[in-house]
Design an enzyme around this catalytic site. Structure first.
Site, mmCIF file in Angstrom:
data_model
loop_
_atom_site.group_PDB
_atom_site.id
_atom_site.type_symbol
_atom_site.label_atom_id
_atom_site.label_comp_id
_atom_site.label_asym_id
_atom_site.label_seq_id
_atom_site.Cartn_x
_atom_site.Cartn_y
_atom_site.Cartn_z
ATOM 1 N N ASP A 16 0.868 -1.161 0.000
ATOM 2 C CA ASP A 16 0.000 0.000 0.000
ATOM 3 C C ASP A 16 0.914 1.222 0.000
ATOM 4 O O ASP A 16 2.081 1.132 0.396
ATOM 5 C CB ASP A 16 -0.881 -0.023 1.255
ATOM 6 C CG ASP A 16 -1.733 1.205 1.402
ATOM 7 O OD1 ASP A 16 -2.475 1.531 0.464
ATOM 8 O OD2 ASP A 16 -1.647 1.851 2.464
ATOM 9 N N LEU A 17 0.421 2.359 -0.436
ATOM 10 C CA LEU A 17 1.262 3.557 -0.517
ATOM 11 C C LEU A 17 0.957 4.543 0.605
ATOM 12 O O LEU A 17 1.750 4.724 1.525
ATOM 13 C CB LEU A 17 1.097 4.217 -1.883
ATOM 14 C CG LEU A 17 1.522 3.369 -3.090
ATOM 15 C CD1 LEU A 17 1.219 4.106 -4.392
ATOM 16 C CD2 LEU A 17 3.000 3.009 -3.008
ATOM 17 N N ASP A 18 -0.222 5.181 0.549
ATOM 18 C CA ASP A 18 -0.574 6.212 1.519
ATOM 19 C C ASP A 18 -0.576 5.675 2.944
ATOM 20 O O ASP A 18 -1.231 4.666 3.243
ATOM 21 C CB ASP A 18 -1.962 6.777 1.206
ATOM 22 C CG ASP A 18 -2.023 7.464 -0.149
ATOM 23 O OD1 ASP A 18 -0.958 7.835 -0.672
ATOM 24 O OD2 ASP A 18 -3.143 7.625 -0.677
ATOM 25 N N ASP A 187 -1.426 -0.382 6.018
ATOM 26 C CA ASP A 187 -1.752 0.152 7.340
ATOM 27 C C ASP A 187 -3.188 -0.100 7.761
ATOM 28 O O ASP A 187 -3.537 0.099 8.921
ATOM 29 C CB ASP A 187 -1.486 1.662 7.369
ATOM 30 C CG ASP A 187 -2.424 2.413 6.433
ATOM 31 O OD1 ASP A 187 -3.366 3.057 6.920
ATOM 32 O OD2 ASP A 187 -2.225 2.345 5.211
#
Length: 234
Positions: A16-18, A187
């Protein structure tokens, strides 16, 4: 690093990025402000505050629930809806919606991933293939994550948003691996862990947000610091 289930045969790490590889909260706040700043300069008597645009997003989502799987189109449609409500002509609406979204997108890409995270990715790349799977609309090629992943899969463009399994299925197909050979790191229990689990992939929960999630399932691995992933190399 806490192991809830044994994992083996991992060939691909998906990120995941954000809020996984960088703190996205100030980035989004600045991007929304840039969008509002553009719109509010069009004419003072047409200026609308954040509450107005939030209501527009909610109204558009009610009318077109499928847009929640594509945050880019959702924001663009909400901009057009709001500008129409504010009295702009169809031509003005198109022009200003595009300009307002570009202001948002430019600020959205003002990200500087910490060098220690880039070093971690470089180390992991010596053993695993790296891809990204995101529900967001950040343009990786516009900041220093460019070139870090062999593939970036985005909700909307490449399938329905996590926790739907579309993006995980596409990742496994692209990498030609079985689901249990892909380990996803994110997250959110609700989107990242639940989505990976539903797809039959392995999952790592980065527990660093202090959020109460609805999903009650377990990730295969739980960490509190992204740098704990270096233990995968041992």
């Amino acid at each position: 690093m806490r192991f809830n289930r044994a994992i083996d045969e991992i060939q691909v790490l998906s990120f995941d990025l954000d809020d996984t590889l960088y703190n996205n909260h100030p980035v989004i706040a600045a991007a929304v402000q840039a969008m509002n700043d553009y719109v509010n300069t069009l004419a003072p008597w047409r200026a609308q505050g954040p509450e107005f645009w939030l209501k527009c997003r909610k109204q558009v989502a009610l009318q077109h629930p499928e847009l929640t799987n594509d945050v880019t189109r959702w924001r663009q449609v909400a901009l057009r809806f709001g500008l129409q409500q504010a009295g702009f002509s169809p031509a003005e609406t198109e022009t200003h919606a595009e300009a307002a979204y570009q202001a948002f997108a430019t600020a959205r890409s003002q990200i500087d991933v910490d060098q220690s995270v880039l070093d971690l990715l470089a180390s992991l790349r010596t053993r695993f293939r790296l891809i990204a799977i995101t529900n967001g609309n950040v343009e990786v090629e516009r900041f220093n994550l460019a070139g870090q992943f062999e593939q970036v899969l985005m909700a909307g463009r490449d399938g329905r948003a996590k926790p739907h399994t579309d993006l995980f299925d596409a990742a496994c197909q692209h990498c030609n691996v079985a689901p249990n050979q892909l380990l996803h790191i994110g997250d959110s229990l609700d989107t990242d862990v639940q989505g990976a689990n539903l797809a039959g992939c392995r999952s790592v929960w980065l527990n660093n947000q202090g959020v109460r999630y609805r999903y009650q399932g377990l990730a295969d691995i739980e960490i509190c610091d992204i740098h704990a992933l270096s233990l995968l190399l041992t």
